[in-house]
Design an enzyme around this catalytic site. Structure first.
Site, PDB file in Angstrom:
ATOM      1  N   TYR A 159      28.577  45.845  49.811  1.00  0.00           N
ATOM      2  CA  TYR A 159      29.458  44.668  49.926  1.00  0.00           C
ATOM      3  C   TYR A 159      28.761  43.597  50.761  1.00  0.00           C
ATOM      4  CZ  TYR A 159      33.410  41.803  51.651  1.00  0.00           C
ATOM      5  OH  TYR A 159      34.244  40.761  51.985  1.00  0.00           O
TER       6      TYR A 159
HETATM    7  N1  LIG Z   1      40.485  39.280  54.126  1.00  0.00           N
HETATM    8  C1  LIG Z   1      39.416  39.137  54.879  1.00  0.00           C
HETATM    9  O1  LIG Z   1      39.413  39.448  56.087  1.00  0.00           O
HETATM   10  C2  LIG Z   1      38.145  38.563  54.300  1.00  0.00           C
HETATM   11  C3  LIG Z   1      37.068  38.354  55.177  1.00  0.00           C
HETATM   12  C4  LIG Z   1      35.899  37.820  54.691  1.00  0.00           C
HETATM   13  C5  LIG Z   1      35.794  37.494  53.344  1.00  0.00           C
HETATM   14  N2  LIG Z   1      36.831  37.703  52.526  1.00  0.00           N
HETATM   15  C6  LIG Z   1      36.643  37.335  51.097  1.00  0.00           C
HETATM   16  O2  LIG Z   1      37.760  36.596  50.618  1.00  0.00           O
HETATM   17  C7  LIG Z   1      37.952  36.866  49.228  1.00  0.00           C
HETATM   18  C8  LIG Z   1      39.373  37.332  48.981  1.00  0.00           C
HETATM   19  O3  LIG Z   1      39.567  38.533  49.728  1.00  0.00           O
HETATM   20  P1  LIG Z   1      41.006  39.099  50.036  1.00  0.00           P
HETATM   21  O4  LIG Z   1      40.936  39.656  51.403  1.00  0.00           O
HETATM   22  O5  LIG Z   1      42.048  38.127  49.673  1.00  0.00           O
HETATM   23  O6  LIG Z   1      41.040  40.348  49.004  1.00  0.00           O
HETATM   24  P2  LIG Z   1      42.289  41.069  48.344  1.00  0.00           P
HETATM   25  O7  LIG Z   1      41.793  42.446  48.009  1.00  0.00           O
HETATM   26  O8  LIG Z   1      43.499  40.938  49.187  1.00  0.00           O
HETATM   27  O9  LIG Z   1      42.500  40.245  46.977  1.00  0.00           O
HETATM   28  C9  LIG Z   1      41.476  40.230  46.025  1.00  0.00           C
HETATM   29  C10 LIG Z   1      42.059  39.909  44.649  1.00  0.00           C
HETATM   30  O10 LIG Z   1      40.983  40.017  43.710  1.00  0.00           O
HETATM   31  C11 LIG Z   1      41.384  40.869  42.638  1.00  0.00           C
HETATM   32  N3  LIG Z   1      40.219  41.594  42.130  1.00  0.00           N
HETATM   33  C12 LIG Z   1      39.453  42.483  42.809  1.00  0.00           C
HETATM   34  N4  LIG Z   1      38.508  42.976  42.001  1.00  0.00           N
HETATM   35  C13 LIG Z   1      38.697  42.389  40.783  1.00  0.00           C
HETATM   36  C14 LIG Z   1      38.050  42.522  39.516  1.00  0.00           C
HETATM   37  N5  LIG Z   1      37.038  43.374  39.333  1.00  0.00           N
HETATM   38  N6  LIG Z   1      38.493  41.776  38.481  1.00  0.00           N
HETATM   39  C15 LIG Z   1      39.532  40.935  38.643  1.00  0.00           C
HETATM   40  N7  LIG Z   1      40.190  40.774  39.820  1.00  0.00           N
HETATM   41  C16 LIG Z   1      39.776  41.506  40.864  1.00  0.00           C
HETATM   42  C17 LIG Z   1      42.413  41.821  43.248  1.00  0.00           C
HETATM   43  O11 LIG Z   1      43.265  42.370  42.265  1.00  0.00           O
HETATM   44  C18 LIG Z   1      43.139  40.911  44.218  1.00  0.00           C
HETATM   45  O12 LIG Z   1      44.216  40.236  43.626  1.00  0.00           O
HETATM   46  C19 LIG Z   1      36.896  37.923  48.857  1.00  0.00           C
HETATM   47  O13 LIG Z   1      35.780  37.268  48.297  1.00  0.00           O
HETATM   48  C20 LIG Z   1      36.528  38.554  50.193  1.00  0.00           C
HETATM   49  O14 LIG Z   1      35.236  39.091  50.189  1.00  0.00           O
HETATM   50  C21 LIG Z   1      38.010  38.244  52.951  1.00  0.00           C
END
Ligand SMILES: NC(=O)c1ccc[n+]([C@@H]2O[C@H](COP(=O)([O-])OP(=O)(O)OC[C@H]3O[C@@H](n4cnc5c(N)ncnc54)[C@H](O)[C@@H]3O)[C@@H](O)[C@H]2O)c1
Length: 252
Positions: A159
């Site tokens: 990741y």
């Molecule tokens: N939440 C955090 O603390 C955090 C920190 C740093 C970066 N991020 C980044 O922010 C972005 C969103 O993260 P989040 O925390 O909201 O994640 P989350 O898991 O809450 O939501 C992710 C969404 O993407 C969808 N998804 C995942 N894999 C998929 C696939 N193969 N095909 C289609 N849809 C798919 C899921 O169903 C979900 O609705 C990501 O790129 C993550 O790396 C999040």
């Protein structure tokens, strides 16, 4: 804390495509663009959450189901969004999954699967929407990074490697597409309090340690990442490209 967020006239009636829009940060991005009166199309693999969000937000928000790890399915889903609401001039590459895995057990197959989940689809989404942006005379692409690799966070090497590579993707595509006035940027979230994070990893101890590392004392709600995204999509950010925009409360 009460906030009165900005309205961007340049986003009204824009067509915006978002990946992973059904939950977490992506859901807040969908909501933020809908509130700007943009036409929003999002893709996700969660059928129930996608349908519920699209229904709640009304006819200006549509969704298509797809597993972004499958590039043909990705192309078909973005093609369908385009058929339904026209070509996008804003693309938010948001979907990812920060599943934990140890470096000792990581197989080549799982490494590739993590790259497909966290990185590869961003390029193919850009490839799918860029021709429409070129024809429209410009656009804004926002790729979601993470400060986890920068902070030397451990426990998810494939990741972290994918997320570090998002910066390279942003910069090279900003060069390739810049002549067409297509801007490409990375938004870099810190630790954001999505339902998934709260359920899986946000223990009292982890939160306490984390907040000490932030300059600001408040935990970051997903809406603040969405605010950065709408700014970068708007004409207010017309001269911003090839760069990183942190939303991490000064986390060091
Ligand atoms: N939440 C955090 O603390 C955090 C920190 C740093 C970066 N991020 C980044 O922010 C972005 C969103 O993260 P989040 O925390 O909201 O994640 P989350 O898991 O809450 O939501 C992710 C969404 O993407 C969808 N998804 C995942 N894999 C998929 C696939 N193969 N095909 C289609 N849809 C798919 C899921 O169903 C979900 O609705 C990501 O790129 C993550 O790396 C999040």
């Amino acid at each position: 804390m009460t906030n009165r967020f900005a309205t961007y006239p340049s986003l009204e009636d824009k067509t915006v495509f978002i990946s992973g829009g059904a939950s977490g940060i992506g859901e807040q991005i969908v909501r933020a663009f809908a509130a700007q009166k943009a036409r929003v199309g999002f893709v996700d693999l969660d059928a129930a959450a996608s349908a519920a969000l699209a229904e709640e937000l009304g006819p200006n928000v549509i969704s298509e189901l797809c597993d972004l790890r499958d590039v043909e399915s990705l192309k078909a889903a973005f093609g369908k969004l385009q058929e339904r609401i026209g070509p996008a001039t804003v693309l938010v590459n948001n979907a990812a999954r920060d599943d934990r895995h140890s470096w000792q057990d990581l197989t080549a197959e799982y490494f590739d699967e993590r790259v497909a989940t966290n990185l590869r689809h961003m390029f193919f989404a850009i490839q799918a929407v860029a021709p429409g942006m070129i024809e429209a005379g410009g656009g804004s692409i926002i790729n979601m990074g993470s400060n986890s690799w920068w902070e030397a966070g451990g426990g998810f090497p494939a990741y972290a490697t994918s997320k570090a590579a998002v910066h390279g993707l942003t910069r090279t595509m900003a060069r390739d597409l810049g002549d067409h006035r297509i801007r490409v940027n990375t938004v870099v979230p810190g630790w954001i309090m999505t339902d998934r994070q709260k359920t899986l990893w946000a223990t009292e101890e982890a939160l306490e340690n984390h907040v000490k590392r932030q300059c600001l004392p408040d935990l970051i709600e997903p809406v603040y990442v969405a605010r950065m995204v709408v700014f970068l999509a708007s004409d207010d950010a017309a001269m911003c490209t090839a760069n990183n925009y942190m939303v991490e409360a000064g986390s060091i």
